[in-house]
Design an enzyme around this catalytic site. Sequence first.
Site, PDB file in Angstrom:
ATOM      1  N   TYR A   1     -54.019   8.976  29.110  1.00 27.35           N
ATOM      2  CA  TYR A   1     -54.091   8.173  27.458  1.00 27.35           C
ATOM      3  C   TYR A   1     -55.467   7.875  27.214  1.00 27.35           C
ATOM      4  O   TYR A   1     -55.700   8.018  25.909  1.00 27.35           O
ATOM      5  CB  TYR A   1     -53.483   6.927  27.674  1.00 27.35           C
ATOM      6  CG  TYR A   1     -51.882   7.390  27.813  1.00 27.35           C
ATOM      7  CD1 TYR A   1     -50.930   6.894  27.152  1.00 27.35           C
ATOM      8  CD2 TYR A   1     -51.154   7.752  29.338  1.00 27.35           C
ATOM      9  CE1 TYR A   1     -49.539   7.190  26.919  1.00 27.35           C
ATOM     10  CE2 TYR A   1     -49.686   8.115  29.107  1.00 27.35           C
ATOM     11  CZ  TYR A   1     -49.452   7.309  28.420  1.00 27.35           C
ATOM     12  OH  TYR A   1     -47.180   7.891  28.476  1.00 27.35           O
TER      13      TYR A   1
ATOM     14  N   GLN B   1     -50.298   1.119  27.175  1.00 26.85           N
ATOM     15  CA  GLN B   1     -50.575   0.308  26.173  1.00 26.85           C
ATOM     16  C   GLN B   1     -52.545   0.274  26.562  1.00 26.85           C
ATOM     17  O   GLN B   1     -53.143  -0.045  25.268  1.00 26.85           O
ATOM     18  CB  GLN B   1     -49.853  -0.902  26.225  1.00 26.85           C
ATOM     19  CG  GLN B   1     -50.204  -1.583  25.422  1.00 26.85           C
ATOM     20  CD  GLN B   1     -49.584  -2.637  25.291  1.00 26.85           C
ATOM     21  OE1 GLN B   1     -49.633  -3.457  23.905  1.00 26.85           O
ATOM     22  NE2 GLN B   1     -48.376  -2.650  25.845  1.00 26.85           N
TER      23      GLN B   1
ATOM     24  N   GLU C   1     -37.164   1.514  36.114  1.00 28.23           N
ATOM     25  CA  GLU C   1     -37.686   2.242  35.081  1.00 28.23           C
ATOM     26  C   GLU C   1     -37.092   3.555  36.113  1.00 28.23           C
ATOM     27  O   GLU C   1     -36.010   4.661  35.742  1.00 28.23           O
ATOM     28  CB  GLU C   1     -38.704   2.654  34.404  1.00 28.23           C
ATOM     29  CG  GLU C   1     -39.251   1.589  33.524  1.00 28.23           C
ATOM     30  CD  GLU C   1     -40.119   1.780  32.546  1.00 28.23           C
ATOM     31  OE1 GLU C   1     -41.180   2.553  33.020  1.00 28.23           O
ATOM     32  OE2 GLU C   1     -39.663   1.393  31.319  1.00 28.23           O
TER      33      GLU C   1
ATOM     34  N   ALA D   1     -57.808  13.982  30.838  1.00 28.88           N
ATOM     35  CA  ALA D   1     -56.863  14.021  29.275  1.00 28.88           C
ATOM     36  C   ALA D   1     -55.243  13.069  29.422  1.00 28.88           C
ATOM     37  O   ALA D   1     -54.485  13.331  29.197  1.00 28.88           O
ATOM     38  CB  ALA D   1     -56.592  15.718  29.377  1.00 28.88           C
TER      39      ALA D   1
END
Lengths: 397, 397
Positions: free
Chosen positions: B13, B315, B171, B11
Amino acid sequence: MGLPKIVVLGAGYGGLMTVVGLQKQLNMAEAEVTLVNQNPYHYVTTKLHEPAAGTLDSEHARVSLDDVINRDKVKFIQDRVTKLDVENKQVHLEEGEPLSYDYVVFGLGSAPETFGIKGLLENAYFIRNLDGVRLIREHMEHLFAQYNNREEKSDEPLTIVVGGAGFTGIEYVGELVDRIPHLCKQFDIPRDKVRLVNVEAAPTVLPGFDKELVDYAVQYLEERGVEFRINTPIEECTSEGVVLKGGEKIQSSLVVWTGGVRGNALLEEAGIETMRGRVKVDEYLRAPGYEDVFIVGDSSLIFNEEERPYPPTAQMATQQGQHLAKNLLALLRGGEMKPFRFELKGTLASLGRGAAIGIVGKKKLFGKPASFLKRANDWRWFFQLGGIGLMMKKMKL
Amino acid sequence: MGLPKIVVLGAGYGGLMTVVGLQKQLNMAEAEVTLVNQNPYHYVTTKLHEPAAGTLDSEHARVSLDDVINRDKVKFIQDRVTKLDVENKQVHLEEGEPLSYDYVVFGLGSAPETFGIKGLLENAYFIRNLDGVRLIREHMEHLFAQYNNREEKSDEPLTIVVGGAGFTGIEYVGELVDRIPHLCKQFDIPRDKVRLVNVEAAPTVLPGFDKELVDYAVQYLEERGVEFRINTPIEECTSEGVVLKGGEKIQSSLVVWTGGVRGNALLEEAGIETMRGRVKVDEYLRAPGYEDVFIVGDSSLIFNEEERPYPPTAQMATQQGQHLAKNLLALLRGGEMKPFRFELKGTLASLGRGAAIGIVGKKKLFGKPASFLKRANDWRWFFQLGGIGLMMKKMKL
């Protein structure tokens, strides 16, 4: 420069109350007061079980000395005391120059009393100071975080062992009972995979306390999953857990010892007679044989009318500090000291957020009313230290 | 019972977007859709660096599958996949019975790519899943709590080493730059006693990214105390820290490796041809040679027009899942599948709470606007998954 020198060691309840009492009444030219403390803050020992469990941010359990001390009247030195030299009337510090005194107020904290239990000092954690309870909290949360990351998913539960079911032990267990369900949710651990065991060598929880209140506390905590091992001394503490008398082994990576305190070792090292590190002070709170060495707090020993020692409490230390400030003022002004009498106002033990037990006057209290009074006590302490401003700042809403 | 069986593994993306796309359009009697996932939740991989640093509660980085799945149309099995048997068209589970499929969608997560660095798997931490990042956070906080409890107060700083200065690395470092001052305050540690070192083997931070943006990021982070070691591979990771090429040793109890991912080992074990565990899928996202094995997300490999592989991103996986859901519907209904084309909408990297860098379309973005867009992206993902309700629930205010 000929002013009498008062040196106060330790910003616990006793030392700080002495300083606060002195600075309220002292005129500038009467004495030189110096406070020595390892940290720039006072920590509220009676609340340390809360940040230890993580139910309270540790900021709420300390008070910056800047918020309490009047620097015009009191000099503050942040340092660690390494020696009390009663012959030369000097205090030795870790970093600074030795301090001379005319009167010294010894209010340095206690050390854990381990009763010779093997491995305890090395492997257990202690609810003792702010740095220590933060470590307990983070160590516990680390254990919860590790649980679902174990390579081999065994059925071994996450077990917390609390040694000692006196006031600190019971209050800490009460906080854990509140905190554990939140931690289980936060880290996706079923509640039944976390065990909380409270071990006590004495034949009862809260030895010496009213039986009805003890039964209430035990029932309240047992209903919330606490396992008691009463009448069961810990024989050994290892990095793997504890071994109890009778042979039971409890695997645990977090053993917290709350089983008692002894006096600060510096007193014994100063050649003063001690019992478990504590000094039986005279009626003016002086070390026997010394006119200039006052001892307040956990390192002092005071007996009641039945010749039994009062337990070391914040209430005792606070009253000592208040009384001693007045006596020191009397000494400075050529007056007479008054003998100290402890007045027990009440005893309250919290059982987490929602409940408490206690005796105030002759009245027994349970549940929410006791819990409220306990909270009110905290507020009162902040008020005594720094007035309404400090109280408002620290009140846990 | 003769309905075609679609089994979706994972589960993440890709898998979740496939399921969401299917359940939107599928009629009850068209197919039997089963989703298998180890946890009852989806975690938002692109946000994991935040709970790892402790700047975000981990609850905000996950979505309960109950909030996403329509149980009338999709069957959910919480289990771990142990084997993909492409010959017998079966999926083996750790606890449940094997599942037969007509079509399988393989969307199981990646594994860390360690490039053979000695000791990395054993001693480093990985920003990989929710349990893992919680452990990183608690381990870090535990180190801060230990600092003032050390027996010997040395000048040894508390050092965090982040391996890899790609998107996740940068990040994560950006979040740490925000968090460390708070931790220093919380645990009474001077800021200059905490070091944050980011090590990267490539000749630049964010390899392949626009130079102007890279320079902005490096300057932003260096001004906030980050030490970069660029062009410097890690040679070894031990329980004491890392050894860098050239001989520099950095003592550290927290080494976090973000240096890359490889495909899931189950694909290689299934006999499918892989490159670093990833499978070069055909234009319909199928494993080469199989009409019924689709691969989405980090384990799939897709090349751009210059024959260079696209990096594995959320993405990419999201677009794959959306596309695959349509193709599966076409297959079920006897239509034609359409070839998948990845459309790069933009790339954004956050640098903590207040800043980010990125390219959207052909426009370069810096600072607050980039940071806002990055946040908007998170919201969009929640919206795609569960509509406005889920978005509102998860929005970090």
